[in-house]
Scaffold this active site. Structure first.
Site, short mmCIF file in Angstrom:
data_model
loop_
_atom_site.label_atom_id
_atom_site.label_comp_id
_atom_site.label_asym_id
_atom_site.label_seq_id
_atom_site.Cartn_x
_atom_site.Cartn_y
_atom_site.Cartn_z
N LEU A 96 0.86 -1.09 -0.29
CA LEU A 96 -0.48 -0.25 0.21
C LEU A 96 0.68 0.88 -0.22
O LEU A 96 1.06 2.68 1.25
CB LEU A 96 -0.76 0.29 1.00
CG LEU A 96 -1.29 -1.00 2.17
CD1 LEU A 96 -2.78 -0.98 2.56
CD2 LEU A 96 -2.64 -2.17 0.67
N ASP A 97 1.66 1.59 -1.29
CA ASP A 97 2.52 3.24 -1.11
C ASP A 97 1.55 3.73 -2.28
O ASP A 97 1.08 3.78 -2.80
CB ASP A 97 3.60 2.15 -2.43
CG ASP A 97 4.77 3.26 -2.17
OD1 ASP A 97 5.60 2.63 -2.89
OD2 ASP A 97 4.62 4.06 -1.32
N GLY A 98 1.87 5.08 -1.19
CA GLY A 98 1.66 6.67 -1.83
C GLY A 98 0.74 7.03 -0.61
O GLY A 98 0.02 7.91 -1.30
#
Lengths: 270, 284
Positions: B41-43
């Site tokens: 879950l990047d960003g």
């Protein structure tokens, strides 16, 4: 009279039963035909969607070929001034079937040497490259020597340091390292329960000859973007780029992948 | 009257979107459907900066995306979903930010336990994977409660990786294997030989199967697709051991921007690569 009526009744009931069973069979066949037509419709739609996806990738492939050609011609300034020092260690993962094309692998190594990379790790799952590594090193050495004597401008005569590994250097190496840790920390007569750390594991891996450097960038040559079992301990923060099949490798695509890497910024979790 | 009509129209619209999605999934299901999907879950922070949201609001937006994506996965027929919620490296962030994430996690874990939550609706069993001893006490206790409360669910499985890194998982598995073998071989000849100082060149006591049986992720098969959002191409110490035959997919969208189209594109790419990946799995 009564008996005759009873026989007729039984015959009629039997006829009715077989008629109902036949009707049931017909309805079941009709229903199955509708389902298979419905399934057929879904299958057709699925194939149509995948046809569009294939067309998309074909078009993207053509555009990438054109871009690689332009990059190789030196048209773009940013690819001419590449800061190669950022890539301290490069890993190249090659699909084992494609790794059998040793001449293609050699050509790739020539390109990497030409770009200025000094430390390269070649990986393939089944160990095909381990078999051809001596031949590759010999070829590179002989080319280097012949360039030194002829003064050829094409290749930088500096040596490329090559490490070649396979699947057995991954999970099996960790298992061997666990055995080393067992002997060192548990079976040495120590009564205190040890608490193993990541540096203990790293030390054990180094002791058994599997303590290679962590690659900064990994180029994957194969049908899919998958690291194919590259030693897990070494790829914590490695950028993984899919380059496509080895047989259609391009110098421009290589430059683009390395340039993209030099633009990446990592937080390392913070 | 108007409000009621609007609600009915809204419900009809929602139902037709949902119907179209189910139709799309039934077409996709003609081909192989991934059994296990993993997400990094990047960003979230970049999203909050992009839209000038307050501190921690990126994570909340990310949570909403997570809920819809999990729903789509289970509708498609994916049995296992793993998410990289919090890495051991993330503890090095500013203490206020770590506290904000821990508070959000506590709030959402307690939400999971409610009757009408997604996990109960879809019969999802929840596992918290990682070195849970590193978590703040209330979060760890809530996680243990959630695992116990959902232990009877068996439709699908959700693996939430918190205080997790692959290297920590490998060391933990090695340690557990060592402790097992130590306990069983304490009184055997092996110890006597070691104490005698001989270089015993025997078969290794610990086998690969021992290590794999002590991994945190042993409760699920290896993932089929690993999705990392915001276009980053690294795994950041997530499932490095389990992704030998896994398709890596990096859409450019930030995590809170991820939607159905990204999931569909990932599955289509998986279906294209499936024969190759399946051959790789079958090889020893």
């Amino acid at each position: 009279m009564l008996e005759l009526d009873f026989v007729r009744l039984v015959m009629f009931l039997r006829w009715l039963e077989s008629a109902i069973l036949d009707l049931g069979d017909e309805m079941h066949k009709f229903y199955a035909r509708i389902c298979s037509t419905g399934d057929l419709g879904l299958r057709l739609l699925w194939h149509i969607i995948h046809l569009f996806v294939s067309i998309w990738y074909f078009v993207v492939g053509l555009m990438n070929t054109l871009e690689s050609f332009l990059i190789s011609s030196g048209l773009f300034k940013r690819y001419r001034d590449l800061d190669i020092s950022k890539v301290k260690y490069l890993a190249v993962v090659i699909d084992s079937e494609e790794a059998l094309q040793t001449l293609n692998v050699l050509q790739l190594l020539r390109w990497l040497a030409a770009i200025g990379l000094r430390n390269v790790c070649l990986y393939d799952k089944e160990g095909v490259l381990k078999i051809s590594q001596e031949a590759l090193k010999l070829w590179l050495k002989s080319e280097r020597m012949s360039n030194e004597t002829t003064g050829g401008p094409l290749l930088d005569p500096k040596n490329i340091s090559l490490e070649v590994i396979s699947f057995s250097d991954g999970k099996h190496a960790v298992t061997k390292a666990a055995n080393v840790l067992l002997k060192k920390h548990y079976l040495n007569g120590n009564t205190e329960k040890p608490n193993l750390t990541e540096s203990d594991m790293a030390e054990a891996l180094g002791k058994i000859g599997h303590g290679g450097a962590e690659p900064d960038l990994m180029l994957i040559y194969g049908p899919a973007r998958c690291h194919l079992g590259f030693p897990a301990w070494r790829i914590r923060y490695t950028e993984m780029v899919h380059m496509g099949p080895l047989k259609s490798m391009k110098f421009g695509a290589l430059m683009k992948a390395i340039h993209r890497y030099t633009m990446v910024h990592q937080n390392y979790g913070t | 009257m108007d409000g009621k009509r609007n609600t009915i129209l809204f419900k009809l619209f929602g139902s037709s979107i949902s119907y179209m999605r189910r139709c799309l999934f039934s077409v996709l299901s003609v081909g192989p459907v991934p059994n296990h999907l993993a997400f990094i879950l990047d960003g979230n922070r970049r999203y909050a900066k992009k839209w000038n949201l307050g501190e921690g609001m990126g994570y909340r937006a990310g949570f909403l995306s997570l809920m819809s994506l999990i729903k789509y996965c289970y509708e498609l027929g994916v049995k296992y979903v793993s998410i990289y919620a919090f890495s051991i490296d993330n503890f090095r962030r500013r203490p206020e930010e770590v506290q904000c994430v821990m508070d959000l996690m506590l709030e959402k874990i307690e939400g999971l336990l409610k009757e009408e939550s997604l996990v109960n609706q879809y019969g999802v069993r929840v596992y918290f994977i990682g070195n849970l001893k590193l978590l703040h006490e209330p979060v760890r206790l809530a996680a243990e409660r959630a695992m116990k409360a959902t232990s009877n669910n068996n439709n699908s499985i959700l693996l939430i990786c918190v205080a997790y890194t692959s290297t920590d998982e490998i060391v933990h598995a090695a340690q557990e294997s060592c402790e097992d073998k130590w306990a069983t071989t304490q009184s055997s000849a092996n110890i006597k030989d070691s104490q005698d100082g001989e270089e015993k060149d025997t078969d290794d006591v610990i086998k690969l199967s021992d290590i794999e049986s002590h991994m945190y992720m042993r409760v699920a098969p290896d993932p089929d697709i690993l999705v990392r959002t915001s276009g980053e191409t690294r795994l950041s110490n997530f499932l490095l051991w389990q992704t030998s035959n896994c398709l890596l997919y990096s859409p450019k969208a930030l995590w809170p921007e991820i939607g159905l189209r990204h999931l569909v594109w990932g599955v289509l790419n998986f279906q294209r690569a499936h024969p190759y990946l399946e051959r790789g799995r079958k090889q020893p």
